[in-house]
Scaffold this motif. Structure first.
Motif: not given
Length: 599
Positions: A392-400, A532-536
């Motif tokens: 799901x994170x990969x599909x979200x464009x914004x970091x927030x 995971x958060x650090x990666x994004x």
């Protein structure tokens, strides 16, 4: 008329002879029936001992199967990583290196191409580098079937024995990679060693080639050796999934051996019970029977009636005791003048205690197996949730949006209503970028926290996890006690988010309703989600930096007075250059070069 003289004379018989005749008439049939019953009991005891051996083998086989299933489940979960889909072998290897300590039974994990070349060998033991696989049969089977396989034990490039567990990584309908976990034989030995076998019993695990993977006795000395000739003959003669036969151990001891074949791996789990243990019951029964018969004859001669009365009473008690044992009830051995009856009573007490102990041990083992299964199910569920979060994170464009999804997922995994994700470079104040469950007033109080203040600030300052088990009692949380009271939480644990260079980017903080420490599962999940958060975060910052560099390049190109162009060739599928795209500098003298062109 004299009637006395005309009466027939009656031969007198002493009462002792009558009693002896009656006693013998009662004893001899009883002795015959008891002898036949004894033979039946001996046969039943022998069969029972063999069945106990078979049950012990089934339990050991179940434990080995659980270990293999656990490893294959973890391997299949790793095979779903998007890093493999993106071809990021290095990133996947780093993730596996963090996972390996939680799977101590693995010696290494290999990433193998579909051609059989080892692309990466991940291990905590620094094995020698090698591009070839040690056991190609199971690899070929994975490529052929596309299904997970358990291979045969073989030696790797460092001369270390290992069992390959292989799982395919699909891209479309084709197998792109094969993940191979090298299972240490000691891991299987530890599984069968956890079972407390009676003295003299031996457990053995063989692979599909008949090589010894683990043994409860002299494991290191027999590792990699073939099964004993007698055991190999039993396995060859009996092709069923399980069986029992008479064989000899590697030390030359005669044993009754039961075996179970594991499918589809083809492994064999065998248990050897010394023949003297199986035959000991028969010896005891023969001894008791002979002694009882002799005593019965002696007492029949001396005092048949007295002995009968003295024997019948304790025998009734023994019968009740046997019935009590069958029903799992406690009993007291009867008191008797006859030593043999007391011995039977003590034997029954020992048998009752042994049965209770065996049932308690079985229940304990089943409980542990159930707990292990629940823990494994929970770990697999957590991995699936983390995998779903990654997708799901990969599909979200914004970091927030990504950070908010991360804190929401972590709170859900903890079953917590409150959570914070704050970022800082280690010196500046912590700014809240995502939260869950907090009121606006509480967020205002906890925003812009300086490093060293509160659980989040201390975690950023020290670069390590901070746990506040009770917000009312821990002095490091005194500044935010009012927030804890108004929001309704009593404990906090804050995990630092680390950059790839080990610098601290911020913290992930979960507030729990109860005053307690986080569980091992919660700590593990916090570490995984923090990584995971650090990666994004790194990814977003890298994209921002790349955008800045692109803008600077464009400004430099537009402000240049010297005309030039950067050409990028476009090739057709045959590799031939068809056109080329260019980005040119702006020049008043050459306005044609000021725009992107195609030639």
């Amino acid at each position: 008329m004299n009637h006395a003289t005309g009466a027939k004379s009656v031969r007198s018989v002493p009462l002792r002879s009558r009693l002896l005749t009656i006693a013998l008439a009662g004893i001899l049939p009883l002795a015959l029936v008891a002898g036949l019953g004894m033979l039946s009991i001996v046969a039943e005891q022998t069969e029972l001992a063999k069945q106990r051996s078979l049950e012990a083998t089934r339990l050991a086989a179940t434990a080995v199967e659980l270990e293999l299933s656990r490893s294959l489940n973890v391997l299949q979960a790793l095979s779903q990583s998007p890093l493999l889909d993106n071809g990021d072998i290095d990133g996947f290897a780093d993730m596996v290196r963090r996972v390996l300590p939680s799977v101590p039974s693995w010696y290494a994990l290999l990433i193998v191409s579909s051609e059989g070349e080892v692309l990466r060998r991940v291990s905590l033991h620094n094995p020698p580098a090698s591009r070839t696989i040690a056991e190609p049969r199971s690899f070929a089977e994975v490529i052929r079937t596309g299904e997970p396989q358990v291979g045969s034990m073989s030696k790797g490039p460092g001369g270390v024995w290992g069992v390959p567990l292989r799982v395919p990584v699909h891209q479309g309908d084709a197998v792109h990679y094969v993940l191979t976990a090298v299972l240490r034989p000691q891991g299987v030995a530890d599984v069968i060693a956890n079972r407390r076998l009676p003295a003299g019993w031996v457990n053995t695990v063989l692979d599909s080639n008949g090589l010894r993977i683990a043994r409860s006795l002299n494991h290191e000395e027999t590792l990699g050796m073939p099964a004993s000739p007698t055991l190999a003959a039993i396995l060859q003669e009996n092709s069923g999934e399980e069986g029992i036969g008479l064989s000899k151990t590697m030390e030359g001891h005669s044993v009754y051996t039961s075996f179970v074949r594991l499918q589809p791996s083809g492994w064999v789990v065998a248990t050897g019970v010394p023949t003297e243990v199986v035959e000991a019951g028969a010896t005891r029964v023969y001894t008791l029977y002979g002694g009882g018969l002799l005593l019965s004859l002696v007492f029949a001669v001396t005092a048949a009636l007295f002995a009968t009365r003295r024997i019948n009473v304790p025998m009734r008690h023994l019968r009740r005791a046997a019935q009590a044992i069958g029903q799992g009830q406690a009993f007291q051995a009867p008191e008797s003048e006859i030593e043999e009856i007391r011995e039977v009573g003590r034997a029954l007490e020992s048998a009752a205690q042994a049965r209770l102990s065996s049932e308690a041990e079985r229940d304990n083992m089943l409980s542990r197996l159930e707990l292990a299964q629940q823990d494994l199910t929970q770990q697999v569920s957590d991995l699936e949730l983390v995998q779903d979060l990654s997708n799901r994170l990969l599909q979200m464009p914004a970091l927030g949006d990504q950070l908010q999804a991360i804190i929401d997922a972590l709170c859900t995994l903890h079953g917590a209503a409150h959570g914070l994700l704050a970022l800082s470079d280690g010196a500046a104040a912590l700014r809240i970028h995502a939260s869950r469950g907090f009121s606006v007033a509480s967020l205002a109080l906890m925003d812009d926290v300086q490093p060293g203040l509160g659980a989040c600030g201390i975690a950023v300052q020290k670069g390590e996890r901070v746990v506040v088990t009770d917000t009312e009692a821990d002095p490091c949380f005194s500044e935010f006690v009012s927030v804890a009271r108004s929001e309704g939480f009593r404990s906090v644990h804050s995990t630092p988010i680390r950059h790839s260079d080990n610098s601290v980017l911020g913290t992930l903080t979960v507030q729990l309703k109860e005053a307690r420490s986080p569980t091992e599962r919660e700590i593990r999940l916090a570490d995984v989600v923090a990584g995971l958060a650090a990666v994004f975060i790194d990814r977003a910052r890298a994209q921002t930096k790349a955008g800045m560099f692109e803008q600077r390049l464009q400004v430099a190109l537009n402000s240049s007075t010297v005309p030039f162009a950067v050409l990028s060739p476009h090739r057709n599928p045959a590799g031939e250059v068809e056109t080329s795209a260019s980005i040119s500098s702006t020049s008043p003298a050459h306005p044609a070069c000021a725009e992107q062109s195609t030639s």
